[in-house]
Design a protein around this motif. Structure first.
Motif, PDB file in Angstrom:
ATOM      1  N   LYS A 210       0.659  -1.152  -0.068  1.00  0.00           N
ATOM      2  CA  LYS A 210       0.015  -0.050   0.030  1.00  0.00           C
ATOM      3  C   LYS A 210       0.939   1.206   0.180  1.00  0.00           C
ATOM      4  O   LYS A 210       0.691   2.083  -0.714  1.00  0.00           O
ATOM      5  N   THR A 211       1.817   1.259   0.796  1.00  0.00           N
ATOM      6  CA  THR A 211       2.569   2.530   1.084  1.00  0.00           C
ATOM      7  C   THR A 211       3.998   2.476   0.136  1.00  0.00           C
ATOM      8  O   THR A 211       4.571   3.475   0.137  1.00  0.00           O
ATOM      9  N   GLY A 212       4.318   1.243  -0.245  1.00  0.00           N
ATOM     10  CA  GLY A 212       5.665   1.290  -0.915  1.00  0.00           C
ATOM     11  C   GLY A 212       6.902   1.051  -0.245  1.00  0.00           C
ATOM     12  O   GLY A 212       8.081   1.044  -0.601  1.00  0.00           O
ATOM     13  N   GLU A 213       6.644   1.131   1.047  1.00  0.00           N
ATOM     14  CA  GLU A 213       7.478   1.137   2.089  1.00  0.00           C
ATOM     15  C   GLU A 213       8.469  -0.227   2.037  1.00  0.00           C
ATOM     16  O   GLU A 213       7.775  -1.233   2.038  1.00  0.00           O
ATOM     17  N   ILE A 214       9.828   0.057   2.185  1.00  0.00           N
ATOM     18  CA  ILE A 214      10.563  -1.066   2.593  1.00  0.00           C
ATOM     19  C   ILE A 214      11.491  -1.078   3.655  1.00  0.00           C
ATOM     20  O   ILE A 214      12.096  -0.125   3.937  1.00  0.00           O
TER      21      ILE A 214
ATOM     22  N   GLY B  25      18.216 -17.355  -2.556  1.00  0.00           N
ATOM     23  CA  GLY B  25      18.153 -18.855  -2.405  1.00  0.00           C
ATOM     24  C   GLY B  25      17.529 -19.464  -1.488  1.00  0.00           C
ATOM     25  O   GLY B  25      17.120 -18.769  -0.461  1.00  0.00           O
ATOM     26  N   CYS B  26      17.388 -21.102  -1.321  1.00  0.00           N
ATOM     27  CA  CYS B  26      16.556 -21.621  -0.276  1.00  0.00           C
ATOM     28  C   CYS B  26      17.247 -21.403   1.012  1.00  0.00           C
ATOM     29  O   CYS B  26      16.578 -21.491   1.997  1.00  0.00           O
ATOM     30  N   TYR B  27      18.464 -21.241   1.074  1.00  0.00           N
ATOM     31  CA  TYR B  27      19.328 -21.003   2.305  1.00  0.00           C
ATOM     32  C   TYR B  27      19.309 -19.531   2.742  1.00  0.00           C
ATOM     33  O   TYR B  27      20.037 -19.135   3.587  1.00  0.00           O
ATOM     34  N   GLY B  28      18.831 -18.691   1.946  1.00  0.00           N
ATOM     35  CA  GLY B  28      19.159 -17.178   2.249  1.00  0.00           C
ATOM     36  C   GLY B  28      18.191 -16.542   3.175  1.00  0.00           C
ATOM     37  O   GLY B  28      17.467 -17.195   3.765  1.00  0.00           O
ATOM     38  N   ASP B  29      17.951 -15.159   2.674  1.00  0.00           N
ATOM     39  CA  ASP B  29      17.228 -14.556   3.783  1.00  0.00           C
ATOM     40  C   ASP B  29      15.521 -14.422   2.939  1.00  0.00           C
ATOM     41  O   ASP B  29      15.406 -15.088   1.946  1.00  0.00           O
ATOM     42  N   ALA B  30      14.750 -13.434   3.693  1.00  0.00           N
ATOM     43  CA  ALA B  30      13.297 -13.901   3.473  1.00  0.00           C
ATOM     44  C   ALA B  30      12.513 -12.269   3.305  1.00  0.00           C
ATOM     45  O   ALA B  30      13.358 -11.277   3.652  1.00  0.00           O
ATOM     46  N   MET B  31      11.542 -12.403   2.523  1.00  0.00           N
ATOM     47  CA  MET B  31      10.705 -11.211   2.239  1.00  0.00           C
ATOM     48  C   MET B  31       9.240 -11.297   2.894  1.00  0.00           C
ATOM     49  O   MET B  31       8.876 -12.622   2.567  1.00  0.00           O
ATOM     50  N   LEU B  32       8.746 -10.482   3.533  1.00  0.00           N
ATOM     51  CA  LEU B  32       7.369 -10.387   3.591  1.00  0.00           C
ATOM     52  C   LEU B  32       6.525  -9.556   3.058  1.00  0.00           C
ATOM     53  O   LEU B  32       7.054  -8.194   3.192  1.00  0.00           O
ATOM     54  N   ILE B  33       5.567  -9.726   2.193  1.00  0.00           N
ATOM     55  CA  ILE B  33       4.809  -8.785   1.503  1.00  0.00           C
ATOM     56  C   ILE B  33       3.431  -8.441   2.278  1.00  0.00           C
ATOM     57  O   ILE B  33       2.840  -9.524   2.473  1.00  0.00           O
ATOM     58  N   ILE B  34       3.041  -7.377   2.627  1.00  0.00           N
ATOM     59  CA  ILE B  34       1.993  -7.073   3.265  1.00  0.00           C
ATOM     60  C   ILE B  34       1.267  -5.889   2.568  1.00  0.00           C
ATOM     61  O   ILE B  34       1.755  -5.265   1.798  1.00  0.00           O
ATOM     62  N   GLY B  35       0.100  -5.642   3.323  1.00  0.00           N
ATOM     63  CA  GLY B  35      -0.641  -4.488   2.762  1.00  0.00           C
ATOM     64  C   GLY B  35      -1.728  -4.912   1.702  1.00  0.00           C
ATOM     65  O   GLY B  35      -1.581  -6.066   1.033  1.00  0.00           O
TER      66      GLY B  35
END
Length: 350
Positions: free
Chosen positions: A34-38, A340-350
């Motif tokens: 919604k806000t485009g904030e990262i 990759g599979c052993y890497g970091d994560a992203m959460l998409i909200i809004g």
């Protein structure tokens, strides 16, 4: 959308070859549609975003040790065999990939184990690399499977170039993995520790499970520029009545429904019904999701950082919006997130 729109330069050093020591210590980028904030966090911070009545949907598939090395009869040539799926339990028939394929013909025998105790015969060609093997084994099926899996190794994705290690048998498996059948782990679920799941439960967050037996199709190169012409490999999935009831109740009560991983998101889309609800489903899915796409059930998505040109990246871009997701990836590269599979994560909200 065109294939070339999902190109970016990923340095090899940003592809994680091992996970973080603790599952929930990986970095977490949160992207607000919604806000485009990262913003930047650690994965356990996800606790602050979900409350009583929200639902997280996990893929409870279990990865089996699909990678074997055998020797060809007479020549002794080393052959890599990748188990894909069991075709017939009674006759011990398996659909496999072999490498180098040019050396393997119908009628050849392959020997596995230090003492050549496991023998298989090639009985069919399925693709340029694929074969059907019949294992020549006298004994009950359960014992056969146990002996076969004892010879196998964890099937790490092709972008991890090291050999599988003993620790991968646990690391490349979600702690809630229950239904055997995958050769690709649902990577977003790897970040959940038992402690984190317990704390989410204390907060009132409900767990729900879908089963998607992820195959190698996720890593197959797309060879067309026009994405509408690409066809995904089919994957077996089950959306149970318990899952459907939990998700539909959450939607009716205006709670969040979080897809933990792209395999879960694909399954939810496959089982979508009217009015933002799900229906039960037991079958196969080959849904290929890329921008633009209107998601009616899942409100949020947890996912890892994916390879350039990958179908997983395209699905994430469909969920988060192409421009915002590609901006997030630019930020991830700049901030040296692990891919990759052993890497970091992203959460998409809004």
């Amino acid at each position: 959308m065109k294939l070339s729109q999902f190109k970016f330069n990923l340095p090899d050093e940003l592809i994680a070859s091992h996970p973080t020591p603790n599952r929930d210590d990986a970095r977490l980028m949160i992207v607000n549609r919604k806000t485009g904030e990262i913003s930047h966090h650690i994965f356990s911070d996800i606790l602050g975003y979900y409350n009583d009545g929200d639902v997280m949907v996990f893929n409870d598939t279990r990865v089996f040790p699909a990678l074997l090395y055998g020797n060809k009869e007479k020549t002794g040539a080393r052959i890599e065999v990748f188990l894909l799926r069991e075709l017939n339990a009674d006759n011990k028939l398996w659909d496999v990939l072999v490498e180098p394929a040019r050396k393997i013909r119908i009628g050849n025998k392959l020997y596995f184990g230090d003492d050549d105790s496991m023998v298989a015969e090639v009985i069919d060609n399925t693709t340029s690399r694929g074969r059907t093997l019949r294992f020549l084994y006298d004994g009950p099926h359960d014992k056969f499977k146990a002996d076969l899996y004892a010879l196998g190794m964890t099937p790490l994705p092709p972008y991890i170039t090291r050999e599988p290690e003993a620790c991968d048998a646990e690391d490349y498996q979600c702690i809630f993995a229950d239904k055997e059948g995958a050769v690709v782990a649902p990577a977003a679920g790897l970040h959940f520790s038992r402690g984190l799941l317990t704390r989410l439960q204390i907060n009132g967050v409900k767990k729900a499970f879908v089963t998607v037996h992820s195959g190698l199709g996720a890593f197959r190169e797309i060879d067309v520029e026009d994405l509408t012409k690409h066809r995904m490999d089919s994957e077996q999935m089950i959306a149970s009545p318990e899952l459907v009831e939990t998700v539909n109740h959450a939607r009716d009560e205006n709670h969040r429904v979080v897809a933990v991983g792209t395999s879960v998101l694909r399954a939810i889309v496959t089982a979508e019904s009217m009015g933002g609800h799900m229906k039960t489903y037991d079958g196969w899915t080959n849904r290929f999701i890329f921008p633009p796409y209107d998601f009616t059930v899942a409100t949020d998505l947890i996912t890892n950082f994916h390879m350039p040109y990958s179908t997983m990246l395209m699905m994430v871009a469909a969920f988060g919006g192409y421009e915002l997701v590609m901006k997030a990836y630019e930020t991830a590269l700049k901030e040296k997130y692990r891919f990759g599979c052993y890497g970091d994560a992203m959460l998409i909200i809004g």
